[in-house]
Design an enzyme around this catalytic site. Structure first.
Site, PDB file in Angstrom:
ATOM      1  N   GLY A   1       1.003  -1.125   0.027  1.00  0.00           N
ATOM      2  CA  GLY A   1       0.188   0.282  -0.193  1.00  0.00           C
ATOM      3  C   GLY A   1       0.433   1.077  -0.064  1.00  0.00           C
ATOM      4  O   GLY A   1       0.338   2.079   0.640  1.00  0.00           O
TER       5      GLY A   1
ATOM      6  N   LEU B   1      -5.320  -6.427  -6.717  1.00  0.00           N
ATOM      7  CA  LEU B   1      -4.801  -7.518  -8.317  1.00  0.00           C
ATOM      8  C   LEU B   1      -5.755  -8.425  -8.228  1.00  0.00           C
ATOM      9  O   LEU B   1      -5.636  -9.205  -9.179  1.00  0.00           O
ATOM     10  CB  LEU B   1      -3.398  -8.246  -7.029  1.00  0.00           C
ATOM     11  CG  LEU B   1      -2.053  -7.750  -6.944  1.00  0.00           C
ATOM     12  CD1 LEU B   1      -1.301  -8.818  -6.231  1.00  0.00           C
ATOM     13  CD2 LEU B   1      -1.288  -6.890  -8.043  1.00  0.00           C
TER      14      LEU B   1
ATOM     15  N   ILE C   1     -12.626  -6.930 -10.947  1.00  0.00           N
ATOM     16  CA  ILE C   1     -13.073  -5.567 -11.076  1.00  0.00           C
ATOM     17  C   ILE C   1     -14.098  -6.030 -11.650  1.00  0.00           C
ATOM     18  O   ILE C   1     -14.428  -6.588 -12.590  1.00  0.00           O
ATOM     19  CB  ILE C   1     -12.980  -3.940 -11.165  1.00  0.00           C
ATOM     20  CG1 ILE C   1     -11.441  -3.323 -10.412  1.00  0.00           C
ATOM     21  CG2 ILE C   1     -14.110  -3.270 -10.756  1.00  0.00           C
ATOM     22  CD1 ILE C   1     -11.297  -3.475  -8.831  1.00  0.00           C
TER      23      ILE C   1
ATOM     24  N   HIS D   1       0.295   0.098 -13.236  1.00  0.00           N
ATOM     25  CA  HIS D   1       0.401  -0.153 -13.526  1.00  0.00           C
ATOM     26  C   HIS D   1       2.721  -0.330 -14.117  1.00  0.00           C
ATOM     27  O   HIS D   1       2.777   0.589 -14.262  1.00  0.00           O
ATOM     28  CB  HIS D   1       0.069  -1.498 -15.636  1.00  0.00           C
ATOM     29  CG  HIS D   1       0.636  -2.919 -15.652  1.00  0.00           C
ATOM     30  ND1 HIS D   1       0.680  -3.808 -14.995  1.00  0.00           N
ATOM     31  CD2 HIS D   1       1.706  -3.365 -16.694  1.00  0.00           C
ATOM     32  CE1 HIS D   1       0.147  -4.952 -15.560  1.00  0.00           C
ATOM     33  NE2 HIS D   1       1.542  -4.645 -15.832  1.00  0.00           N
TER      34      HIS D   1
ATOM     35  N   ASP E   1      -5.565  -4.567 -17.231  1.00  0.00           N
ATOM     36  CA  ASP E   1      -4.897  -3.738 -17.893  1.00  0.00           C
ATOM     37  C   ASP E   1      -4.840  -2.870 -19.582  1.00  0.00           C
ATOM     38  O   ASP E   1      -3.804  -2.790 -20.238  1.00  0.00           O
ATOM     39  CB  ASP E   1      -3.153  -4.418 -18.479  1.00  0.00           C
ATOM     40  CG  ASP E   1      -2.867  -4.614 -16.232  1.00  0.00           C
ATOM     41  OD1 ASP E   1      -3.179  -4.003 -16.064  1.00  0.00           O
ATOM     42  OD2 ASP E   1      -2.339  -6.092 -16.749  1.00  0.00           O
TER      43      ASP E   1
HETATM   44  C1  GAR Z   1       2.761  -1.364  -7.514  1.00  0.00           C
HETATM   45  O1  GAR Z   1       4.534  -1.472  -8.186  1.00  0.00           O
HETATM   46  C2  GAR Z   1       1.435  -1.041  -8.853  1.00  0.00           C
HETATM   47  O2  GAR Z   1       2.669  -0.882 -10.254  1.00  0.00           O
HETATM   48  C3  GAR Z   1       1.594  -2.483  -9.110  1.00  0.00           C
HETATM   49  O3  GAR Z   1       1.476  -3.525  -7.489  1.00  0.00           O
HETATM   50  C4  GAR Z   1       2.757  -2.328  -6.644  1.00  0.00           C
HETATM   51  C5  GAR Z   1       2.005  -2.320  -5.430  1.00  0.00           C
HETATM   52  O4  GAR Z   1       3.396  -1.881  -4.241  1.00  0.00           O
HETATM   53  N1  GAR Z   1       0.272  -2.883  -9.881  1.00  0.00           N
HETATM   54  C6  GAR Z   1       0.367  -4.230 -10.282  1.00  0.00           C
HETATM   55  O5  GAR Z   1       1.067  -4.907 -10.687  1.00  0.00           O
HETATM   56  C7  GAR Z   1      -0.962  -4.170 -11.417  1.00  0.00           C
HETATM   57  N2  GAR Z   1      -0.850  -4.664 -12.235  1.00  0.00           N
HETATM   58  P1  GAR Z   1       1.833  -0.848  -3.255  1.00  0.00           P
HETATM   59  O6  GAR Z   1       1.206  -1.725  -2.272  1.00  0.00           O
HETATM   60  O7  GAR Z   1       3.454  -0.336  -2.282  1.00  0.00           O
HETATM   61  O8  GAR Z   1       1.659   0.190  -3.235  1.00  0.00           O
END
Ligand code: GAR
Length: 194
Positions: free
Chosen positions: A14, A87, A90, A106, A147
């Site tokens: 998060g 993840l 939706i 992404h 995506d």
């Molecule tokens: C982020 O790098 C985001 O871009 C990725 O998950 C990470 C979450 O980090 N999202 C995906 O890969 C979606 N396909 P965080 O929990 O530290 O914000």
């Protein structure tokens, strides 16, 4: 003027959600109205509870239940939804109600390295294995397919032969923290002509 209210959806650490909440703290027209996590151990939960933001942990059944998510967001007067490392797919009915009002980030330059199962370090591993010399982030609207919604902005970083999954993750995360909040802000201001 009524502030635009955001719901933040997370699955992991998060850090983006926290960065967004910090950016919009005491903002003149945008506020955080809800944090939704499908991970009861996300450190974001405690941080948002401290900020007195309502936090809701959902299970897999609720995550797939469009009506549940719609009711949850409407009961908190949510105008826009921000996926920040969320993840789960939706549900279509939720996308229909919040059409063009759901943002996602992404950690690569879509359409490369996107789609089901491509998240977090899996994306960075694929970029390194492909031998690409650049990566970056894509901020886009959400449709029914992982995506594939309309791209709002992309930001690039270099990838060199010394990069590891961890070093690339750090470069990409720096781009995410630098740009995600302001792209959301610009997009909302365009909507409301503020
Ligand atoms: C982020 O790098 C985001 O871009 C990725 O998950 C990470 C979450 O980090 N999202 C995906 O890969 C979606 N396909 P965080 O929990 O530290 O914000």
């Amino acid at each position: 003027m009524k502030k635009q209210r955001l719901a933040l959806f997370v699955s992991g650490t998060g850090s983006n959600a926290l960065n967004i909440a910090t950016y919009f703290w005491q903002h003149h027209s945008i506020e955080i109205g809800l944090l939704v996590s499908n991970n009861a151990t996300s450190p974001a939960l405690r941080a948002f509870e401290k900020m007195l933001v309502p936090c809701v942990v959902i299970d897999n059944t609720q995550a797939a239940d469009g009506k549940f998510l719609i009711d949850l967001c409407l009961s908190h007067s949510i105008d826009h939804v921000v996926l920040a490392g969320y993840l789960r797919l939706i549900p279509a009915s939720f996308i229909h109600v919040f059409s063009d009002r759901i943002f996602n980030i992404h950690p690569a330059l879509l359409p490369k390295f996107g789609g089901k199962g491509m998240f977090g370090n899996r994306v960075h591993t694929a970029v390194l294995e492909a031998g690409d010399t650049e990566s970056g982030i894509t901020i886009h609207l959400v449709n029914e397919h992982f995506d594939e919604g309309r791209t709002l902005a992309q930001f690039h970083c270099s990838v060199n032969e010394n990069d590891t999954v961890e070093s690339l993750r750090m470069k990409v995360q720096a781009l995410e923290h630098a740009h995600y909040p302001e792209v959301i802000e610009q997009s909302l201001h365009k909507d409301t002509h503020v």
